[in-house]
Design an enzyme around this catalytic site. Sequence first.
Site, mmCIF file in Angstrom:
data_model
loop_
_atom_site.group_PDB
_atom_site.id
_atom_site.type_symbol
_atom_site.label_atom_id
_atom_site.label_comp_id
_atom_site.label_asym_id
_atom_site.label_seq_id
_atom_site.Cartn_x
_atom_site.Cartn_y
_atom_site.Cartn_z
ATOM 1 N N SER A 50 0.781 -1.310 -0.013
ATOM 2 C CA SER A 50 0.149 0.083 -0.037
ATOM 3 C C SER A 50 0.973 1.341 0.002
ATOM 4 O O SER A 50 2.118 1.125 0.156
ATOM 5 C CB SER A 50 -0.921 -0.064 1.211
ATOM 6 N N ASP A 82 -1.301 -1.779 -3.875
ATOM 7 C CA ASP A 82 -2.620 -1.755 -3.470
ATOM 8 C C ASP A 82 -3.073 -0.342 -3.149
ATOM 9 O O ASP A 82 -2.490 0.428 -2.499
ATOM 10 C CB ASP A 82 -2.612 -2.601 -2.037
ATOM 11 N N HIS A 83 -4.321 0.007 -3.812
ATOM 12 C CA HIS A 83 -5.031 1.368 -3.710
ATOM 13 C C HIS A 83 -4.186 2.218 -4.098
ATOM 14 O O HIS A 83 -4.174 3.258 -3.232
ATOM 15 C CB HIS A 83 -5.557 1.351 -2.083
ATOM 16 N N GLU A 134 -11.358 -0.280 -9.013
ATOM 17 C CA GLU A 134 -12.247 -0.626 -8.323
ATOM 18 C C GLU A 134 -13.652 0.440 -8.728
ATOM 19 O O GLU A 134 -13.467 1.424 -8.944
ATOM 20 C CB GLU A 134 -11.804 -0.297 -6.917
ATOM 21 N N GLY A 212 -11.090 -6.034 1.598
ATOM 22 C CA GLY A 212 -11.824 -6.323 3.011
ATOM 23 C C GLY A 212 -12.160 -7.684 3.312
ATOM 24 O O GLY A 212 -13.281 -7.819 3.800
ATOM 25 N N SER A 214 -10.799 -10.131 5.161
ATOM 26 C CA SER A 214 -10.120 -10.807 6.538
ATOM 27 C C SER A 214 -11.403 -11.444 7.040
ATOM 28 O O SER A 214 -12.460 -11.038 7.314
ATOM 29 C CB SER A 214 -9.511 -10.033 7.284
ATOM 30 N N ASN A 254 -8.330 -10.188 -0.877
ATOM 31 C CA ASN A 254 -7.201 -9.519 -0.140
ATOM 32 C C ASN A 254 -7.240 -9.483 1.324
ATOM 33 O O ASN A 254 -8.376 -9.263 1.927
ATOM 34 C CB ASN A 254 -7.770 -7.757 -0.619
ATOM 35 N N ILE A 255 -6.204 -9.813 2.001
ATOM 36 C CA ILE A 255 -5.932 -10.172 3.442
ATOM 37 C C ILE A 255 -5.068 -9.118 4.045
ATOM 38 O O ILE A 255 -3.798 -9.259 3.427
ATOM 39 C CB ILE A 255 -5.659 -11.612 3.557
#
Length: 309
Positions: A50, A82-83, A134, A212, A214, A254-255
Amino acid sequence: MALVTSKEMFAKALKSDYAVGAFNVNNMEIIQGIVDAAKEEQAPLILQVSAGARKYAKPAYLLKLVEAAILDTGLDIVLHLDHGEDFDICKKCVDDGFTSVMIDGSKHEFKENIALTKEVVEYAHAHGVVVEAELGKLAGVEDNINVDARSATFTDPQEAAEFVAKTGVDSLAIAIGTSHGAYKFKGEPYLDFERLKEIHKLIPDTPLVLHGASTVLPEFVARCNEYGGNIPGAQGVPEEMIRTATAHGICKVNIDTDLRLAMTAEIRRFLIEKPAEFDPRKYLGPARDAIKSMVQHKIKNVLNASGQR
Ligand code: G3H
Ligand code: 13P
Ligand code: ZN
């Protein structure tokens, strides 16, 4: 063994009922725990970084640690941003040697998201790098009870089809009720699987991504709380729901939060049980082991990705 793109991994996963785990990495122990698990399970693997991870560890360290992991394990690994919030960070990562980037334009209007994503796709593809985008907004804890909020924020299937056609993006992160962090649902967990099926039906060749994801494993939450932590009411996505999602087009799961909880639970326990120890290797070692066994459990029992390398 090399840094690879996710193209082949996703093409394979799309035809089957398993998904590739995408784990967030911030330091050496996290990377080692994850890659050792993937090696033992002979599973495909995405390591993702990230903007916060880049700031914390510095890009060069993360890149070299991932290269070291490839050398040490002989695995093919996807290195993914990521993002990414704008073109610049995506470009930097492409230029640094990442094989995959996410442009997260979900906070923008539909048309702006398309324009931004297209710009990143053009640059990344010209350099042999794949792109995740996204569409829709991840839920907050309140959204799971409010139907109006759902249709306002969850991914619209028709828009998803238009978005993919107009941007040429390689994979798409969708919003169906998950959220980042340890507090995903206030009441009963809810994911909009009908929406997922509709999206998958309209764009069957596009690998879908679940952020999200997890589970917020109760054993780690309990251990954190038992050894001085304060994370009451934490709740994630039940494992059964992740399994269902992987059967309907979700190819990347994604974790991050589960890694954080596993690591912190072990460090908390060690420091309380052995107050005289002060060698960081003594507590980072068990933390790394906890990450390894948690990731192995995910790959084997939740993602169904063992042996799919
Ligand atoms: O999606 C968020 C990931 O958990 C990364 O979190 O931005 O704190 O590194 P971070
Ligand atoms: P979690 O907070 O559920 O681990 O999600 C991580 C994620 O989506 C990273 O992009
Ligand atoms: Zn995310």
